[in-house]
Design an enzyme around this catalytic site. Structure first.
Site, PDB file in Angstrom:
ATOM      1  N   GLY A  48    -115.860  15.024  16.767  1.00 20.54           N
ATOM      2  CA  GLY A  48    -117.295  15.590  16.972  1.00 20.54           C
ATOM      3  C   GLY A  48    -117.755  16.133  16.142  1.00 20.54           C
ATOM      4  N   PRO A  49    -119.565  16.819  16.079  1.00 13.55           N
ATOM      5  CA  PRO A  49    -119.788  17.277  14.701  1.00 13.55           C
ATOM      6  C   PRO A  49    -119.833  18.636  14.321  1.00 13.55           C
ATOM      7  CG  PRO A  49    -121.060  17.102  16.506  1.00 13.55           C
ATOM      8  CD  PRO A  49    -119.858  16.323  17.020  1.00 13.55           C
ATOM      9  N   GLY A  85    -116.942  22.983  18.155  1.00 19.34           N
ATOM     10  CA  GLY A  85    -116.185  23.999  18.785  1.00 19.34           C
ATOM     11  C   GLY A  85    -114.367  23.238  19.399  1.00 19.34           C
ATOM     12  N   LYS A  95    -126.933  10.033  19.110  1.00 24.08           N
ATOM     13  CA  LYS A  95    -128.183  10.158  19.342  1.00 24.08           C
ATOM     14  C   LYS A  95    -129.232  10.250  20.963  1.00 24.08           C
ATOM     15  CE  LYS A  95    -127.648   5.633  17.142  1.00 24.08           C
ATOM     16  NZ  LYS A  95    -127.544   4.707  16.528  1.00 24.08           N
ATOM     17  N   SER A 108    -128.325  -0.272  13.579  1.00 22.32           N
ATOM     18  CA  SER A 108    -129.211  -0.279  14.478  1.00 22.32           C
ATOM     19  C   SER A 108    -130.745   0.528  14.576  1.00 22.32           C
ATOM     20  CB  SER A 108    -127.552   1.341  15.142  1.00 22.32           C
ATOM     21  OG  SER A 108    -128.104   2.124  14.049  1.00 22.32           O
ATOM     22  N   GLY A 149    -119.225  22.551  14.027  1.00 19.39           N
ATOM     23  CA  GLY A 149    -119.414  23.326  15.089  1.00 19.39           C
ATOM     24  C   GLY A 149    -120.314  23.163  16.191  1.00 19.39           C
TER      25      GLY A 149
END
Length: 785
Positions: free
Chosen positions: A341-342, A346, A707, A664, A344
């Protein structure tokens, strides 16, 4: 008799103690002084019966008798003939038997003479080897010329078992008897030689040990004077105790004992001493048999996970399932998870929370920028300053064999001439192999199967396929504004108040203030920047409280700008789409989803398509495909087929310093071009994503959840996406999809009416008439009307 055998022509003393035997002696002395002497088979039997006696004995004459004060008799008997018991005629008051005399026939021949010579030589050799054979007996044997008497005398002199002596007595023929005695002599000589050899070796070893002991004592005295002896001895003894207490497996214990033996022989000042000592410290300090007990209470674990993190239901569900299975199967191997995941969201703090819920120790290592394979597997002890790898180091720090082991930034491992660390992780992260993980430094296997490994990554593309296959990937997308608000209220604000020494009575945050920070001061998938901005406000308020400017305050939307300064981010959708040729797209990035704008402009020129904005090759090809599709269907879009003949088209994607690539954005480029060419505005609340082909088909894309989250943060209401992403859309939680109208399209033409505003364009270029006399723009205007 017990434990002895009487032979003919020999005299032996006897102690008579049994009542039956004393009665027998008394009666024999009243007649002819002759008795039969037979040996017991088992000397431990106190009252023997017929079956306890051998059948062959010796007839003997009582030559002397002395009666002792305790009632026992001391007698001397002289054997004169062998006999065999035929049957017992009386058992009381003593044994009386009918016997047959076994007469010997001594035939002197070459064989018996040779046997006699051999036996005499063997006895002479034997006598030299044992101290209990007197020289008189040796002389008697040497001068004896009777083969039978020779065999009997030697058998009587040997310290052999009673059974073996009885065998000699029962051999009537002289030649077999001599052969048997020869065998017994040879056997005894062989035993004595072996015993002497062993004694010599033992004596030599004892002498060597005594010499070493003496030298070591001297060395200790010297070292004591120099002040260095006691320390090494104490260290060796300490390591002995540590090895016993460490619970090492057999292989590791064998290696440790071998190294300790080497250490005890080394001088403390030698370079090898410190290397060996450090190795023993590592072996004895590792938690071979130490493990923490898991908290298998599912409800309690769920409470702990909810206390630490909001949402993240997928991860929490996986942990609770693991605990439930552990209750049913106690020897279950630890899972190997990968949180993707990105920044920050957690990931790392979630690992700590899982460890707390399980009641385990937590260890974290960062793999970002690691290039050397030895960082994972350790260095061999041939290197100066060699150490185990980070895995073993982490296990030692944890002090248990079953910690929660987090490996951060697994997607940022490097690979160069020093090796490929990700390849070294293949064994660590494989439940079928890591029960015998081998570190180059330890050189003994360590069991990692009980460890719960959690890897984290921002995106999976750089992770090698073989490593990715070994991990259970769990995606952690970014947060919506509502989720960020809840996280800030429940976790971030209390944390920062405590970190800055503030109480809730002194500082409160209104929900509108937090939303203002989210919208105007942070633009991220996670909450790291949100936490920083809250910390900035806490510092500002703390300063004012210390300066006594205020005692308490509540942060409102208006006060946010006072503490954080001018607004950093502005809503730009309506502003940017206020002119034709600008479309809104969404893109996946390693830090979560993000909004992108595609701008198109047209000028008089010579059929040139210019693409700018640091675009990758795939994105450039998508722009060319979009333009070619519009040109191929110009009539359907009410455009002049020759619109590109005397024009230059420029497509630009802002934030030119950032590399952009991927297919995309194809549909976004198409809408931007069509908006420019038809002079129709793009709706400000519409975003889109999808790959297009030259046939106009819309192909599926990835990263849909990220997105949609980016579109939600930007205030988008309508979302255009490929129809083949419908299954992905179904998996996204409903609270994320709330407020959206999703438009699933199969061909790009379906997006036109959704994305472009209705009505006559503000400026309609008049196109020249075609051969048929048809004006395309006029036709378009009539259709709009």
């Amino acid at each position: 008799m017990r434990d002895t055998v009487l032979y003919p022509e020999l005299m032996i003393p006897l102690v008579v103690g049994r009542d039956k035997s004393i009665k027998l002696i008394d009666d024999a002395l009243k007649t002819d002084n002759i008795i039969g002497v037979v040996t017991q088979k088992d000397a431990k039997v106190e009252e023997p019966e017929q079956e306890h006696l051998y059948e062959v004995g010796t007839a003997a004459l009582i030559t002397k008798m002395i009666r002792m004060q305790d009632g026992t008799l001391r007698i001397i008997v002289h054997g004169f003939s062998r006999f065999r018991i035929k049957n017992y005629t009386s058992l009381d008051p003593y044994f009386i038997a009918e016997t047959r005399i076994l007469s010997e026939q001594e035939e002197r021949n070459n064989e018996s003479e040779a046997l006699m010579l051999n036996v005499k030589k063997l006895f002479e050799k034997f006598a030299e080897m044992v101290p209990y054979i007197s020289s008189d007996l040796t002389s008697i044997v040497k001068n004896m010329d009777s083969p039978g008497r020779l065999a009997d005398l030697i058998a009587h002199s040997l310290r052999i078992s009673t059974d073996e002596k009885q065998q000699v007595l029962e051999l009537i023929d002289v030649v077999p008897r001599l052969e048997r005695v020869s065998y017994l002599l040879s056997k005894e000589i062989n035993i004595i030689e072996i015993r002497n050899k062993i004694q010599s070796e033992v004596k030599g070893e004892i002498d060597k040990t005594q010499r070493e002991y003496y030298l070591r004592e001297q060395l200790k005295a010297i070292q004591k004077e120099l002040g260095e002896g006691d320390e090494r001895e104490l260290e060796v003894n300490e390591f002995k105790e540590r090895i016993e207490k460490a619970g090492l497996p057999p292989d590791a214990k064998k290696v440790a004992e071998k190294e300790l033996k080497r250490l005890s022989k080394m001088h403390p000042s030698s370079a090898e001493y410190s290397v060996c000592r450090t190795y023993l410290e590592w072996l004895t300090e590792l938690p071979w048999a130490t493990a923490t007990e898991d908290n298998l209470d599912v409800k309690d674990a769920a409470r702990v996970l909810d206390e630490d993190h909001y949402d993240l239901e997928k991860v929490k569900k996986r942990m609770l399932e693991y605990l439930a299975v552990r209750q049913l199967k106690s020897d279950m191997k630890g899972p190997i998870l990968c949180f993707v995941g990105p920044p920050g969201v957690g990931k790392t703090s979630l690992g700590k929370s899982i460890a707390r819920a399980l009641g385990r120790k937590f260890i974290r290592i960062s793999l970002g920028g690691v290039h050397d394979e030895a960082e994972i597997r350790g260095h061999r002890r041939t290197y100066v300053g060699a150490l185990p790898g980070r895995i073993i180091q982490g296990i030692k720090r944890a002090g248990t064999s079953n910690p929660v082991f987090m490996m951060d930034e697994v997607d940022k491992i490097g690979m160069d001439f020093r090796g490929d660390p990700s390849a070294a992780l293949l064994e660590v992260l494989d439940p079928e192999q890591n029960f015998s993980f081998s570190d180059h430094y330890l050189e003994v296997s360590f069991d990692l199967s009980k460890v719960m490994f959690i890897a984290t990554a921002n995106f999976l593309e750089p992770v090698p396929p073989a490593l990715k296959d070994r991990m259970e990937v769990i995606e952690l997308p970014g947060y919506t504004d509502d989720e960020k608000l809840r996280i800030a209220t429940q976790f971030l604000v209390p944390k920062e108040l405590d970190a800055h020494g503030l109480k809730t009575e002194q500082l409160q945050f209104e929900d509108e203030a937090i939303l203002e920070i989210i919208h105007s001061y942070t633009r991220e998938a996670g909450v790291r920047n949100l936490e920083r901005e809250i910390a900035n406000i806490c510092r500002g308020v703390a300063k004012e409280i210390v300066e006594r400017i205020l005692e308490n305050t509540a942060i409102t939307r208006v006060l946010v700008q006072k503490y954080l300064g001018p607004q950093k981010f502005y809503p730009e959708l309506a502003e940017r789409t206020s002119i034709p040729g600008v479309a809104v797209g969404v893109a996946w990035t390693p830090t979560g989803g993000d909004i992108i704008f595609v701008e198109a402009a047209k000028a008089k020129g010579k059929r040139t398509l210019t693409l700018t904005g640091h675009l990758g090759e795939v994105m450039k090809e998508s722009a060319q495909a979009a333009l070619s599709y519009i040109r191929s269907k110009a009539k359907d879009f009410h455009l002049n087929p020759d619109f590109f003949e005397e024009s230059d088209i420029h497509i630009h994607v802002p934030a030119g310093a950032i590399q952009k690539d991927g297919p995309s954005a194809g549909i976004t480029i198409f809408i931007a071009l069509l908006s420019l060419l038809t002079n129709r505005l793009v709706k400000s609340d519409v975003a889109m994503t999808g790959e297009i082909t030259l046939r106009g088909a819309v192909l599926p894309i990835g990263g849909l959840k990220e997105k949609i989250l980016a579109a939600k943060r930007a205030g988008i209401k309508h979302f255009i996406l490929p129809d083949r992403n419908k299954t992905d859309l179904d998996e996204i939680p409903e609270h994320i999809k709330d407020g959206f109208t999703f438009h699933l399209i199969k061909i790009v033409d379906e997006a036109v009416n959704v994305a472009l505003q209705e009505g006559i364009p503000t400026t309609v270029p008049i196109a020249p008439k075609t051969e048929e006399g048809k004006n395309y723009n006029a036709d378009y205007v009539s259709k709009v009307n």
